[in-house]
Design a protein around this motif. Structure first.
Motif, PDB file in Angstrom:
ATOM      1  N   ALA A 160       0.826  -1.210   0.000  1.00  0.00           N
ATOM      2  CA  ALA A 160       0.000   0.000   0.000  1.00  0.00           C
ATOM      3  C   ALA A 160       0.856   1.254   0.000  1.00  0.00           C
ATOM      4  O   ALA A 160       0.568   2.230  -0.713  1.00  0.00           O
ATOM      5  N   ARG A 161       1.927   1.250   0.779  1.00  0.00           N
ATOM      6  CA  ARG A 161       2.818   2.420   0.811  1.00  0.00           C
ATOM      7  C   ARG A 161       3.491   2.628  -0.548  1.00  0.00           C
ATOM      8  O   ARG A 161       3.633   3.768  -1.018  1.00  0.00           O
ATOM      9  N   ASN A 162       3.919   1.522  -1.179  1.00  0.00           N
ATOM     10  CA  ASN A 162       4.574   1.653  -2.486  1.00  0.00           C
ATOM     11  C   ASN A 162       3.649   2.259  -3.535  1.00  0.00           C
ATOM     12  O   ASN A 162       4.048   3.138  -4.310  1.00  0.00           O
ATOM     13  N   PHE A 163       2.406   1.781  -3.567  1.00  0.00           N
ATOM     14  CA  PHE A 163       1.470   2.281  -4.577  1.00  0.00           C
ATOM     15  C   PHE A 163       1.015   3.701  -4.256  1.00  0.00           C
ATOM     16  O   PHE A 163       0.751   4.490  -5.167  1.00  0.00           O
ATOM     17  N   THR A 164       0.932   4.026  -2.967  1.00  0.00           N
ATOM     18  CA  THR A 164       0.600   5.398  -2.591  1.00  0.00           C
ATOM     19  C   THR A 164       1.682   6.358  -3.076  1.00  0.00           C
ATOM     20  O   THR A 164       1.387   7.478  -3.519  1.00  0.00           O
ATOM     21  N   ALA A 165       2.930   5.921  -3.011  1.00  0.00           N
ATOM     22  CA  ALA A 165       4.033   6.751  -3.500  1.00  0.00           C
ATOM     23  C   ALA A 165       3.945   6.989  -5.006  1.00  0.00           C
ATOM     24  O   ALA A 165       4.505   7.963  -5.523  1.00  0.00           O
ATOM     25  N   MET A 166       3.197   6.112  -5.704  1.00  0.00           N
ATOM     26  CA  MET A 166       2.983   6.271  -7.141  1.00  0.00           C
ATOM     27  C   MET A 166       1.699   7.037  -7.432  1.00  0.00           C
ATOM     28  O   MET A 166       1.219   7.054  -8.558  1.00  0.00           O
ATOM     29  N   HIS A 167       1.120   7.651  -6.386  1.00  0.00           N
ATOM     30  CA  HIS A 167      -0.085   8.472  -6.493  1.00  0.00           C
ATOM     31  C   HIS A 167      -1.326   7.643  -6.841  1.00  0.00           C
ATOM     32  O   HIS A 167      -2.233   8.112  -7.544  1.00  0.00           O
ATOM     33  N   ALA A 168      -1.373   6.417  -6.320  1.00  0.00           N
ATOM     34  CA  ALA A 168      -2.585   5.604  -6.401  1.00  0.00           C
ATOM     35  C   ALA A 168      -3.388   5.788  -5.116  1.00  0.00           C
ATOM     36  O   ALA A 168      -2.877   6.282  -4.103  1.00  0.00           O
ATOM     37  N   HIS A 169      -4.657   5.388  -5.169  1.00  0.00           N
ATOM     38  CA  HIS A 169      -5.545   5.463  -4.008  1.00  0.00           C
ATOM     39  C   HIS A 169      -5.762   4.038  -3.506  1.00  0.00           C
ATOM     40  O   HIS A 169      -6.333   3.203  -4.214  1.00  0.00           O
ATOM     41  N   VAL A 170      -5.289   3.754  -2.299  1.00  0.00           N
ATOM     42  CA  VAL A 170      -5.201   2.370  -1.829  1.00  0.00           C
ATOM     43  C   VAL A 170      -6.149   2.109  -0.666  1.00  0.00           C
ATOM     44  O   VAL A 170      -6.249   2.910   0.272  1.00  0.00           O
ATOM     45  N   LYS A 171      -6.829   0.966  -0.754  1.00  0.00           N
ATOM     46  CA  LYS A 171      -7.634   0.442   0.345  1.00  0.00           C
ATOM     47  C   LYS A 171      -7.211  -1.007   0.578  1.00  0.00           C
ATOM     48  O   LYS A 171      -6.636  -1.645  -0.299  1.00  0.00           O
ATOM     49  N   GLY A 172      -7.521  -1.503   1.766  1.00  0.00           N
ATOM     50  CA  GLY A 172      -7.160  -2.872   2.101  1.00  0.00           C
ATOM     51  C   GLY A 172      -8.366  -3.722   2.432  1.00  0.00           C
ATOM     52  O   GLY A 172      -9.437  -3.203   2.754  1.00  0.00           O
ATOM     53  N   VAL A 173      -8.183  -5.035   2.329  1.00  0.00           N
ATOM     54  CA  VAL A 173      -9.198  -5.997   2.752  1.00  0.00           C
ATOM     55  C   VAL A 173      -8.533  -6.983   3.706  1.00  0.00           C
ATOM     56  O   VAL A 173      -7.479  -7.547   3.390  1.00  0.00           O
ATOM     57  N   ALA A 174      -9.135  -7.164   4.871  1.00  0.00           N
ATOM     58  CA  ALA A 174      -8.588  -8.067   5.885  1.00  0.00           C
ATOM     59  C   ALA A 174      -9.738  -8.714   6.643  1.00  0.00           C
ATOM     60  O   ALA A 174     -10.911  -8.533   6.303  1.00  0.00           O
ATOM     61  N   ASN A 175      -9.403  -9.469   7.675  1.00  0.00           N
ATOM     62  CA  ASN A 175     -10.437 -10.166   8.450  1.00  0.00           C
ATOM     63  C   ASN A 175     -11.285  -9.218   9.283  1.00  0.00           C
ATOM     64  O   ASN A 175     -12.428  -9.534   9.613  1.00  0.00           O
ATOM     65  N   SER A 176     -10.713  -8.076   9.643  1.00  0.00           N
ATOM     66  CA  SER A 176     -11.471  -7.100  10.424  1.00  0.00           C
ATOM     67  C   SER A 176     -11.320  -5.721   9.795  1.00  0.00           C
ATOM     68  O   SER A 176     -10.269  -5.391   9.233  1.00  0.00           O
ATOM     69  N   ALA A 177     -12.368  -4.929   9.882  1.00  0.00           N
ATOM     70  CA  ALA A 177     -12.371  -3.596   9.285  1.00  0.00           C
ATOM     71  C   ALA A 177     -11.760  -2.580  10.246  1.00  0.00           C
ATOM     72  O   ALA A 177     -11.583  -2.834  11.428  1.00  0.00           O
ATOM     73  N   GLY A 178     -11.438  -1.420   9.696  1.00  0.00           N
ATOM     74  CA  GLY A 178     -10.894  -0.338  10.516  1.00  0.00           C
ATOM     75  C   GLY A 178      -9.830   0.419   9.769  1.00  0.00           C
ATOM     76  O   GLY A 178      -9.926   0.618   8.558  1.00  0.00           O
ATOM     77  N   GLU A 179      -8.805   0.830  10.484  1.00  0.00           N
ATOM     78  CA  GLU A 179      -7.694   1.541   9.873  1.00  0.00           C
ATOM     79  C   GLU A 179      -6.395   0.876  10.284  1.00  0.00           C
ATOM     80  O   GLU A 179      -6.185   0.562  11.463  1.00  0.00           O
ATOM     81  N   ARG A 180      -5.537   0.608   9.303  1.00  0.00           N
ATOM     82  CA  ARG A 180      -4.226   0.030   9.576  1.00  0.00           C
ATOM     83  C   ARG A 180      -3.180   0.806   8.794  1.00  0.00           C
ATOM     84  O   ARG A 180      -3.333   1.033   7.600  1.00  0.00           O
ATOM     85  N   ALA A 181      -2.120   1.197   9.509  1.00  0.00           N
ATOM     86  CA  ALA A 181      -0.999   1.906   8.885  1.00  0.00           C
ATOM     87  C   ALA A 181      -1.469   3.126   8.095  1.00  0.00           C
ATOM     88  O   ALA A 181      -0.848   3.515   7.106  1.00  0.00           O
ATOM     89  N   GLY A 182      -2.582   3.719   8.517  1.00  0.00           N
ATOM     90  CA  GLY A 182      -3.090   4.912   7.855  1.00  0.00           C
ATOM     91  C   GLY A 182      -3.975   4.643   6.659  1.00  0.00           C
ATOM     92  O   GLY A 182      -4.377   5.575   5.962  1.00  0.00           O
ATOM     93  N   PHE A 183      -4.323   3.374   6.421  1.00  0.00           N
ATOM     94  CA  PHE A 183      -5.170   3.008   5.283  1.00  0.00           C
ATOM     95  C   PHE A 183      -6.505   2.459   5.772  1.00  0.00           C
ATOM     96  O   PHE A 183      -6.578   1.783   6.809  1.00  0.00           O
TER      97      PHE A 183
END
Length: 314
Positions: A160-183
């Protein structure tokens, strides 16, 4: 204390005084005089040495793998008294680097340009002149893309950090919702809403009964026709037949895969000739970066009778 250390992969491990380190070739039998080892550092795959350790090393207390996904070691059925720890955290940067490489290779049409190079064709107008971010209904850049990282552990967060540095808009999918590492992170239940808005789907899922064909035909159908699927997790997490069918029908922009099902991928497998498909031979990790710190910390914990890091549940 005696620790066996594989010679089949490079890593850093400077054992403290009082610890004997014996090098082993995982493809060869372990000499009987070394089956009294207290611990072993192995790749994480199935091998003759791993199988022998599980059956004959009766003093063994700890197996440390270089791989983050130690499927082969788990399949060896070590006794319950043996703690298995994995290489989680050692491959964050290299896997994230590979995920970005795969996406850029496909989106920037690198295979086509390499073909032109081999044929000595200067395709400036076709690949390098003025272009838009979305040429002819496909992706022409990572800039301003919606990237969904499915599997948002340490590796997913670095991706996510790498793609953000390329000016992409990043979201994550995991077992629980919320915010992780600023995403912002969602769960599988949100995929019907997330996938239709996704330009680049990056799979970082491990292999388990719950993740087999997680990217099913139904979920592939939810992706836009220009979307790219990048898999740096495990091959079994994608329904490859459905993926091939979607690519052949022009219902996806492309697929860039570091992992396949099975591995090695057979020479007559359809992925080799599927349009807009890139296949790497499972090389995303490959560098055990930070191994000395992790292995020495676990060794110190083992000697002190404390809980180890990166313990794999069995």
């Amino acid at each position: 204390m005696k620790i066996l250390a594989t010679t089949n992969a490079p890593f850093e491990f400077e054992a403290p005084e009082g610890v004997e380190v014996v090098s082993i070739d995982e493809d060869q039998p372990i000499p009987a005089e070394h089956l009294d080892a207290d611990g072993a550092i192995v790749q994480g795959w199935t091998s003759p040495a791993v199988t022998q350790l599980a059956r004959e090393a009766t003093h063994l207390r700890w197996v440390q793998t270089l791989a983050a996904g130690p499927d082969g070691v788990l399949a060896a059925n070590f006794p319950a008294q043996v703690t298995i720890t994995n290489g989680r955290g050692l491959h964050n940067f290299t896997v994230a680097e590979t995920a970005l490489t795969l996406a850029l290779t496909g989106i920037r049409q690198v295979p086509e340009m390499l073909t032109a190079q081999r044929e000595r064709r200067w395709e400036h107008d076709a690949y390098g002149a003025w272009r838009t971010l979305r040429p002819e209904g496909r992706l022409g850049s990572v800039i301003d893309t919606n990237v969904l990282v499915w599997g948002f552990g340490a590796i997913g967060q670095q991706i996510a950090r790498n793609f953000t540095a390329m000016h992409a808009h990043v979201k994550g999918v995991a077992n629980s919702a919320g915010e992780r590492a600023g995403f912002q992170v969602f769960t599988d239940a949100d995929l019907p809403t997330l996938l239709p808005e996704t330009d680049i789907l990056i799979m970082v899922l491990p292999s388990s009964a719950d993740t087999r064909h997680a990217l099913s035909a139904e979920r592939i159908a939810l992706l836009p026709n220009h979307a790219w699927v990048v898999n740096v997790g495990r091959g079994v997490t994608v329904d490859q037949d459905a993926l091939v069918a979607a690519l052949n029908a022009g219902e996806l922009g492309g697929a860039a895969l570091d992992v396949t099902d099975p591995e090695p991928y057979p020479v007559d497998g359809p992925l080799w000739s599927t349009p807009n498909t890139i296949v790497f031979p499972h090389v995303a990790g490959g560098v055990a970066y930070g191994s000395n710190e992790l292995f020495n910390d676990n060794l110190a914990r083992l000697r002190a009778g404390e809980a180890l890091r990166n313990v794999v549940a069995r």
